[in-house]
Design an enzyme around this catalytic site. Structure first.
Site: not given
Ligand code: NAD
Ligand code: MG
Length: 287
Positions: A179, A192
């Site tokens: 990501s 995350y």
């Protein structure tokens, strides 16, 4: 509202495709295959929706048979993805599996290998975030921490470990879903973002370990992509302006991410590509 991109909307995790407004584009009308993965067999974790569904469709149109995992709550999405894969003439193997459990990870890999006959491509795509509970470390309770780290990291290690003997047999490849959060972490996603930085690190390390066995290991780092994960885990005001802060000024669609996975999976096009992270971020830097 300035920068509005999407109508305000919320779902409970893990989120489904059907209630999303607008519906994400997985390449249904646009993706054209060129036999880049002819004869290959792939396992995609979390392939029922979003980026995983777009990758499943693209892989199938490139000639691969595709097994994918999904959660029990995602039965309708799994059926839609199965239909997309089989409509190309390729084999689909949907596997219901909550990957926060090691024996389930082992089982999922075993089913994929048995039903497909072999495995040459593993895509560690399943992921979870929870941004709605508030800003920063004090919003990260143990339940959230456990769900994020088990889904994003433990499952990646467990599934990869189970698949490696089979990947060695076929000189296969692994593609992890990282990501932009690995490079530009948001305070709402502290847990995350840390898992995504760890995934980049593990990608490089596994490429070093498995390269001598002919296995390539890479990652894709998406920017903001319109998938069920967003309405299911972000606050509604974040959903409205989702992606507007990128240089390209908008969120991406799953169909715009899938070609990066196809490239990295292709034994011909990416034969000398390993240990790299390919950004698909709408212009945000991945270094
Ligand atoms: P998505 O919700 O469509 O897909 C995520 C999938 O993960 C779900 O479909 C679900 O099947 C699976 N999953 C979640 N928890 C699981 C569990 N415990 N066991 C098994 N499977 C589980 O959303 P997406 O955005 O397509 O997400 C795919 C990947 O892309 C994730 O790793 C995510 O972190 C990454 N990513 C997404 C974005 C984005 O903006 N959408 C940006 C960067 C990275
Ligand atoms: Mg899903």
């Amino acid at each position: 509202m300035a920068n509005q991109q999407f109508p305000p909307q919320q779902q409970d995790p893990p989120g489904l495709t059907e209630p999303m407004e607008p519906r994400p584009d997985h390449g249904e009308e646009s993706y054209v295959g060129h036999d880049r993965l002819a004869g290959c067999s792939a396992l995609i974790t979390g392939g029922d929706s979003g980026i995983g569904r777009a990758v499943a469709l693209a892989f199938a149109r490139e000639g691969a048979d595709v097994a994918f995992t999904y959660l029990p709550e995602e039965q309708t999405d799994a059926e839609a993805t199965t239909e997309l894969i089989t409509s190309t003439g390729r084999r689909a193997v949907p596997i219901v599996a909550d990957l926060r459990d090691r024996t389930t990870c082992d089982h999922a890999v075993g089913v994929a290998v048995e039903r497909l006959g072999k495995l040459d491509i593993l895509v560690n795509n399943a992921g979870y975030q929870q941004a709605r509970s508030g800003e920063g470390i004090e919003a990260v309770d143990d339940e959230r921490l456990d769900r994020v780290i088990k889904t994003n990291l433990y499952a990646l290690f467990w599934v990869t470990r189970a698949a490696v003997p089979e990947l060695k047999r076929h000189r296969g490849c692994v593609i992890n879903n990282s990501s932009i959060q690995a490079y530009e972490p948001s305070t709402t996603l502290v847990d995350y973002a840390a898992t995504k930085a760890a995934i980049n690190n593990a990608t490089v390390n596994l490429a070093a370990e498995l390269g001598p066995h002919g296995i390539r290991v890479n990652a894709v780092a998406p920017g903001p992509i319109w998938t069920p994960l967003q309405p299911a885990t972000q606050a509604p005001e974040k959903v409205e302006s989702f992606g507007a802060n990128t240089p390209l000024g908008r969120a991406g669609q799953p169909a715009e991410v899938a070609p990066a996975f196809v490239f990295l999976a292709s034994p011909k096009d990416a034969s000398y590509v390993s240990g790299t992270v390919l950004g698909v971020t709408g212009g945000k830097p991945v270094f």
